[in-house]
Write a protein that holds these residues in place. Structure first.
Motif, PDB file in Angstrom:
ATOM      1  N   PHE A   1     -17.063   4.710   4.127  1.00 41.80           N
ATOM      2  CA  PHE A   1     -17.237   3.169   4.009  1.00 41.80           C
ATOM      3  C   PHE A   1     -18.216   3.336   4.186  1.00 41.80           C
TER       4      PHE A   1
ATOM      5  N   GLN B   1       0.616  -0.846  -0.148  1.00 43.91           N
ATOM      6  CA  GLN B   1       0.013  -0.212   0.368  1.00 43.91           C
ATOM      7  C   GLN B   1       0.740   1.236  -0.304  1.00 43.91           C
TER       8      GLN B   1
ATOM      9  N   ASN C   1      -0.890 -10.434   9.209  1.00 44.29           N
ATOM     10  CA  ASN C   1      -2.029  -9.416   9.669  1.00 44.29           C
ATOM     11  C   ASN C   1      -2.864  -9.893   8.950  1.00 44.29           C
TER      12      ASN C   1
HETATM   13  C1  GCO Z   1      -5.918  -3.890   7.104  1.00 39.80           C
HETATM   14  C2  GCO Z   1      -5.734  -3.162   6.013  1.00 39.80           C
HETATM   15  C3  GCO Z   1      -5.169  -1.895   6.255  1.00 39.80           C
HETATM   16  C4  GCO Z   1      -6.972  -1.272   5.256  1.00 39.80           C
HETATM   17  C5  GCO Z   1      -7.756  -0.662   6.701  1.00 39.80           C
HETATM   18  C6  GCO Z   1      -8.217   0.295   5.881  1.00 39.80           C
HETATM   19  O1  GCO Z   1      -5.158  -3.991   7.899  1.00 39.80           O
HETATM   20  O2  GCO Z   1      -6.909  -3.447   8.208  1.00 39.80           O
HETATM   21  O3  GCO Z   1      -4.301  -4.271   6.438  1.00 39.80           O
HETATM   22  O4  GCO Z   1      -4.060  -1.921   5.251  1.00 39.80           O
HETATM   23  O5  GCO Z   1      -5.555  -0.288   5.039  1.00 39.80           O
HETATM   24  O6  GCO Z   1      -7.473  -1.249   7.136  1.00 39.80           O
HETATM   25  O7  GCO Z   1      -9.138  -0.115   5.689  1.00 39.80           O
END
Ligand code: GCO
Length: 448
Positions: A323, A23, A166
């Motif tokens: 969102f 990202q 993650n």
């Molecule tokens: C997460 C996601 C992030 C997103 C964030 C916002 O770990 O949830 O990794 O990459 O960018 O959650 O939606």
């Protein structure tokens, strides 16, 4: 949720910011990096049709990121390591240039007194492994452990904090069932194997890390959220749906790690790939549990939906973010208490929390009072949970610099700092200054 008794966080509380490689880094074709599943994910499935080739340009401008972190008084930075920069085809040859990048980043952080927290997998699986089945293939778990071992062998002298995975739930569900994320599969039948092999990968990697360097602090991060049932005449059925979803979303990761078992719904889904000894491998002591929280979920029963479960709208009148997520800090409080009560009160770090600007292809909102309000409310929930005995050691804001938000592309912005992709200029938002003051004083402003 009770209001916090006082608004002062302890002096040793860790204030940080979080990001992920795909990202943020950009520079996807340089220095020997191999393709990941996100490089080949079709552009048409990204809402604004963009790719992450620039992102926050952090591969080239990581020095700017480090300066922003240090100038804000933040004590820690959570970034992720791109597996395919280090092992371009997922197994086999090591790419020294990729390792060098992370060594430079770690050294730059340490030089400014910012502790590096490295996530080892944030959804960007090497494409070569996907072609061999990705997380449906048990071998991927073994490859992951070998990569984790390599990272610690090479960087573990300086890099001491690790987040192994993650949000395995998001990767499993959005990547393999709804197809909204890479690898873009829509096959509910692989959900169990993908869940189990990620859990197994995590267990194997924790063992490998611990064997490589004894002084590492190893945690893992989950996307935890309460699963709430829609009310109404079908509320009993909706409760069953919400409980089933909870077992797959939260329990399928918490229970194996802390108890060495699966709840009954995911147990049925993983049985075909479960082998003797796996649950012992998965149940590992962790230095901390990383909790990512954005919003609770609402579920309901639907006779015609797969598994009879479907998302329900949040109750009317609730505040929503860009969102369409329900803004509800009580869901964070509830989650933290659940971890305290059901999983033995492990040390917890909030490894992500934050909110997006309203979706827009235009510039970021610099006077982002809505973000300050969101953070303040969620930090009150954190403080209340700490006063209730939860062992919470830190809070990492998602994210530092506006970046590329997966299927939303650039139209969603979560940063404390804006980024102009044409000029490279980074602009601090109001929330950056607010968060910086908080990180320095530990005092949450505003009335209780
Ligand atoms: C997460 C996601 C992030 C997103 C964030 C916002 O770990 O949830 O990794 O990459 O960018 O959650 O939606």
């Amino acid at each position: 949720m009770p209001a916090p008794r006082d608004r002062q966080f302890p002096a040793n509380f860790i204030w940080g910011a979080a990001s992920s490689a795909f990202q943020t880094e950009g520079s996807l074709d340089v220095d020997g990096r191999g393709p990941s599943i996100w490089d080949v994910f079709p552009r048409e499935r990204i809402h604004d049709g963009t790719d992450a080739s620039v992102a926050a340009d952090s591969y080239r401008r990581y020095g700017d990121d480090v300066a922003l972190l240090a100038d804000a008084g933040l004590k820690a930075y959570r970034f992720s390591i791109s597996w395919s920069r280090i092992v371009p085809d997922g197994s086999g040859a090591v790419n020294e240039a990729g390792l060098d990048y992370y060594a430079r980043l770690v050294d730059a952080l340490l030089a400014r007194g910012v502790a590096p927290y490295a996530t080892l997998f944030h959804w960007d699986l090497p494409q070569a492994l996907q072609e061999r089945g990705g997380w449906t293939n048990r071998e991927t778990a073994e490859r992951f452990a070998a990569y984790a071992d390599l990272v610690t062998q090479r960087l573990g002298d300086r890099l001491k904090h690790f987040v192994v995975l993650n949000e395995a739930a998001v990767h499993a569900a959005l990547g393999h069932v709804t197809g909204m994320h890479a690898p873009g599969l829509t096959d509910a039948g692989v959900l169990g194997p993908v869940i189990h092999h990620q859990n197994l990968a995590q267990g194997l990697a924790i063992q490998a890390l611990r064997a490589a360097e004894s002084d590492l602090i190893v945690g893992t991060t989950m996307a935890l959220m309460p699963s709430r049932a829609e009310g109404g005449v079908l509320s009993w059925f909706n409760e069953q749906a919400a409980n089933g979803f909870d077992e797959v979303w939260n329990g399928a990761f918490l229970d194996p790690l802390f108890r060495g078992t699966y709840p009954s719904v995911p147990q049925g889904m993983v049985e075909s790939v479960l082998r003797d000894g796996d649950m012992e491998t998965i149940r590992q002591p962790v230095g901390f549990l990383g909790v990512n929280y954005y919003a609770p979920s609402y579920m309901r029963f639907n006779l015609f939906a797969p598994s009879f479960i479907e998302p329900a709208p949040a109750p009317s009148g609730t505040e929503r973010d860009a969102f369409d997520r329900h803004v509800d800090p009580s869901g964070l409080y509830e989650t933290l208490l659940r971890v305290r009560d059901q999983y033995g009160n492990p040390p917890v770090i909030i490894t992500e929390n934050g909110c997006s600007d309203p979706f827009s292809d235009g510039p970021a909102v610099i006077e982002d009072q809505f973000r300050i309000d969101y953070l303040r409310q969620h930090l009150e929930a954190v403080k209340s949970a700490m006063e209730g005995g939860c062992d919470i050691g830190g809070y990492f804001h998602w994210t530092l610099v506006d970046n590329w938000e997966w299927a939303e592309g650039y139209r969603s912005k979560f940063g404390l700092v804006a980024h102009n992709r044409e000029t490279g200029v980074r602009t601090e938002k109001a929330s950056y200054r607010w968060f910086s003051e908080l990180a320095r004083s530990g005092a949450l402003d505003g009335a209780v």
